[in-house]
Design a protein around this motif. Structure first.
Motif, mmCIF file in Angstrom:
data_model
loop_
_atom_site.group_PDB
_atom_site.id
_atom_site.type_symbol
_atom_site.label_atom_id
_atom_site.label_comp_id
_atom_site.label_asym_id
_atom_site.label_seq_id
_atom_site.Cartn_x
_atom_site.Cartn_y
_atom_site.Cartn_z
ATOM 1 N N GLY A 167 0.792 -1.222 0.000
ATOM 2 C CA GLY A 167 0.000 0.000 0.000
ATOM 3 C C GLY A 167 0.819 1.264 0.000
ATOM 4 N N GLY A 168 2.072 1.184 -0.338
ATOM 5 C CA GLY A 168 2.879 2.393 -0.366
ATOM 6 C C GLY A 168 4.052 2.281 0.578
ATOM 7 N N CYS A 169 4.447 3.377 1.146
ATOM 8 C CA CYS A 169 5.581 3.463 2.054
ATOM 9 C C CYS A 169 6.874 3.215 1.307
ATOM 10 C CB CYS A 169 5.396 2.526 3.242
ATOM 11 S SG CYS A 169 6.710 2.667 4.478
ATOM 12 N N CYS A 170 7.715 2.343 1.820
ATOM 13 C CA CYS A 170 9.078 2.162 1.313
ATOM 14 C C CYS A 170 9.144 1.717 -0.145
ATOM 15 C CB CYS A 170 9.823 1.141 2.166
ATOM 16 S SG CYS A 170 9.843 1.559 3.902
ATOM 17 N N ASP A 171 8.310 0.800 -0.542
ATOM 18 C CA ASP A 171 8.393 0.242 -1.884
ATOM 19 C C ASP A 171 7.298 0.751 -2.810
ATOM 20 O OD1 ASP A 171 10.674 -1.365 -1.442
ATOM 21 O OD2 ASP A 171 9.430 -2.769 -0.321
ATOM 22 N N GLY A 172 6.618 1.817 -2.455
ATOM 23 C CA GLY A 172 5.525 2.296 -3.288
ATOM 24 C C GLY A 172 4.391 1.298 -3.282
ATOM 25 N N SER A 173 3.507 1.416 -4.232
ATOM 26 C CA SER A 173 2.404 0.473 -4.341
ATOM 27 C C SER A 173 2.790 -0.554 -5.389
ATOM 28 C CB SER A 173 1.124 1.206 -4.734
ATOM 29 O OG SER A 173 0.059 0.296 -4.786
ATOM 30 N N ALA A 174 3.253 -1.692 -4.936
ATOM 31 C CA ALA A 174 3.769 -2.725 -5.846
ATOM 32 C C ALA A 174 3.328 -4.094 -5.369
ATOM 33 C CB ALA A 174 5.299 -2.665 -5.891
ATOM 34 N N PRO A 175 3.187 -5.028 -6.315
ATOM 35 C CA PRO A 175 2.907 -6.407 -5.895
ATOM 36 C C PRO A 175 4.182 -7.021 -5.323
ATOM 37 C CG PRO A 175 3.053 -6.274 -8.282
ATOM 38 C CD PRO A 175 3.224 -4.892 -7.751
ATOM 39 N N MET A 176 4.102 -7.445 -4.094
ATOM 40 C CA MET A 176 5.259 -8.022 -3.416
ATOM 41 C C MET A 176 5.104 -9.539 -3.378
ATOM 42 S SD MET A 176 6.970 -5.300 -2.602
ATOM 43 C CE MET A 176 8.064 -5.713 -1.270
ATOM 44 N N CYS A 177 6.165 -10.250 -3.724
ATOM 45 C CA CYS A 177 6.167 -11.716 -3.799
ATOM 46 C C CYS A 177 6.976 -12.281 -2.635
ATOM 47 C CB CYS A 177 6.769 -12.133 -5.140
ATOM 48 S SG CYS A 177 6.844 -13.916 -5.394
ATOM 49 N N TYR A 178 6.366 -13.212 -1.917
ATOM 50 C CA TYR A 178 7.002 -13.821 -0.745
ATOM 51 C C TYR A 178 6.852 -15.338 -0.801
ATOM 52 C CZ TYR A 178 6.144 -9.128 1.171
ATOM 53 O OH TYR A 178 6.093 -7.779 1.376
ATOM 54 N N PRO A 179 7.722 -16.064 -0.094
ATOM 55 C CA PRO A 179 7.413 -17.486 0.110
ATOM 56 C C PRO A 179 6.076 -17.557 0.849
ATOM 57 C CG PRO A 179 9.689 -17.044 0.730
ATOM 58 C CD PRO A 179 9.020 -15.699 0.506
ATOM 59 N N GLU A 180 5.242 -18.503 0.483
ATOM 60 C CA GLU A 180 3.918 -18.610 1.098
ATOM 61 C C GLU A 180 4.047 -18.667 2.613
ATOM 62 O OE1 GLU A 180 -0.027 -20.681 -0.381
ATOM 63 O OE2 GLU A 180 1.450 -22.139 0.295
ATOM 64 N N GLY A 181 3.297 -17.803 3.296
ATOM 65 C CA GLY A 181 3.299 -17.762 4.754
ATOM 66 C C GLY A 181 4.296 -16.792 5.354
ATOM 67 N N ASP A 182 5.243 -16.262 4.564
ATOM 68 C CA ASP A 182 6.222 -15.318 5.115
ATOM 69 C C ASP A 182 5.625 -13.947 5.397
ATOM 70 O OD1 ASP A 182 8.239 -17.191 5.148
ATOM 71 O OD2 ASP A 182 9.655 -15.969 3.993
ATOM 72 N N PHE A 183 4.573 -13.592 4.704
ATOM 73 C CA PHE A 183 3.861 -12.356 4.970
ATOM 74 C C PHE A 183 2.567 -12.745 5.657
ATOM 75 C CE2 PHE A 183 0.883 -8.966 4.144
ATOM 76 C CZ PHE A 183 1.650 -7.813 4.307
ATOM 77 N N LYS A 184 2.362 -12.256 6.834
ATOM 78 C CA LYS A 184 1.175 -12.623 7.615
ATOM 79 C C LYS A 184 -0.004 -11.735 7.221
ATOM 80 C CE LYS A 184 3.543 -15.621 9.852
ATOM 81 N NZ LYS A 184 3.632 -16.906 9.223
ATOM 82 N N THR A 185 -1.028 -12.350 6.667
ATOM 83 C CA THR A 185 -2.241 -11.610 6.347
ATOM 84 C C THR A 185 -3.148 -11.624 7.566
ATOM 85 O OG1 THR A 185 -3.291 -13.585 5.425
ATOM 86 C CG2 THR A 185 -2.116 -12.146 3.880
ATOM 87 N N GLY A 186 -4.023 -10.638 7.618
ATOM 88 C CA GLY A 186 -4.940 -10.551 8.749
ATOM 89 C C GLY A 186 -6.323 -10.147 8.300
ATOM 90 N N ASN A 187 -7.147 -9.741 9.252
ATOM 91 C CA ASN A 187 -8.530 -9.356 8.963
ATOM 92 C C ASN A 187 -8.631 -8.160 8.028
ATOM 93 O OD1 ASN A 187 -9.485 -11.417 10.539
ATOM 94 N ND2 ASN A 187 -9.685 -10.146 12.368
ATOM 95 N N SER A 188 -7.581 -7.371 7.926
ATOM 96 C CA SER A 188 -7.624 -6.192 7.062
ATOM 97 C C SER A 188 -7.161 -6.503 5.639
ATOM 98 C CB SER A 188 -6.773 -5.066 7.653
ATOM 99 O OG SER A 188 -5.414 -5.462 7.673
ATOM 100 N N ASP A 189 -6.837 -7.765 5.349
ATOM 101 C CA ASP A 189 -6.399 -8.159 4.009
ATOM 102 C C ASP A 189 -7.470 -8.978 3.320
ATOM 103 O OD1 ASP A 189 -3.636 -7.134 3.950
ATOM 104 O OD2 ASP A 189 -3.349 -8.529 5.620
ATOM 105 N N MET A 190 -7.570 -8.789 2.010
ATOM 106 C CA MET A 190 -8.562 -9.496 1.202
ATOM 107 C C MET A 190 -7.865 -10.388 0.190
ATOM 108 S SD MET A 190 -11.139 -6.358 0.353
ATOM 109 C CE MET A 190 -12.129 -7.415 -0.666
ATOM 110 N N TYR A 191 -8.386 -11.572 0.023
ATOM 111 C CA TYR A 191 -7.922 -12.495 -1.009
ATOM 112 C C TYR A 191 -8.547 -12.060 -2.327
ATOM 113 C CZ TYR A 191 -7.791 -16.778 -3.799
ATOM 114 O OH TYR A 191 -7.623 -17.684 -4.812
ATOM 115 N N MET A 192 -7.719 -11.821 -3.345
ATOM 116 C CA MET A 192 -8.201 -11.323 -4.632
ATOM 117 C C MET A 192 -8.289 -12.409 -5.699
ATOM 118 S SD MET A 192 -8.582 -8.140 -3.877
ATOM 119 C CE MET A 192 -8.785 -7.390 -5.469
ATOM 120 N N GLY A 193 -7.574 -13.514 -5.506
ATOM 121 C CA GLY A 193 -7.512 -14.578 -6.499
ATOM 122 C C GLY A 193 -6.109 -15.141 -6.547
ATOM 123 N N ASP A 194 -5.852 -16.013 -7.491
ATOM 124 C CA ASP A 194 -4.531 -16.622 -7.660
ATOM 125 C C ASP A 194 -3.923 -16.189 -8.981
ATOM 126 O OD1 ASP A 194 -4.900 -18.009 -5.308
ATOM 127 O OD2 ASP A 194 -5.196 -19.951 -6.259
#
Length: 123
Positions: A32-59
């Protein structure tokens, strides 16, 4: 064919495939911005913790793609098209060492697509 909120170009799918072979299952989060701007960030599955404020958009390429609910309000009328270009992207995203960066392109949904999304939406 169902309307997809997020898709990927052939070039992006090829890079996702290479990264999956190297790192295992992946996941994406549209920053959503900050250090890397608004960009799609790729992580190993589970390395980025999603929470109630995140929405699944698809695969894309077999990897789940998430976005914050607040940011979704700005993007909800558009289809996200994940592409890849030469250059350095987010310092935390897996594609960096490849000399590539994922990039979000978009297009506005047609009236028919918006109607279908509203009728079939779980978002």
């Amino acid at each position: 064919m169902a309307v997809e909120r997020v898709t990927a170009t052939d070039a992006a799918l090829e890079l996702i495939n290479r990264l999956t072979k190297r790192h295992g299952p992946l996941m994406f989060h549209q920053s959503g911005g900050c250090c890397d701007g608004s960009a799609p960030m790729c992580y190993p599955e589970g390395d980025f913790k999603t929470g109630n404020s995140d929405m699944y958009m698809g695969d894309i390429g077999g990897a789940p793609f998430y976005m914050s609910k607040d940011q979704f309000e700005y993007w909800k009328h558009t289809q996200l098209i994940i592409d890849v270009v030469d250059g350095r992207g987010g310092m935390f995203s897996l594609e960096g060492p490849e000399g590539k960066r994922f990039l979000t392109r978009s297009r506005v949904f047609s009236e028919e697509e918006r109607t279908e999304l509203e009728q079939n939406s779980t978002v």
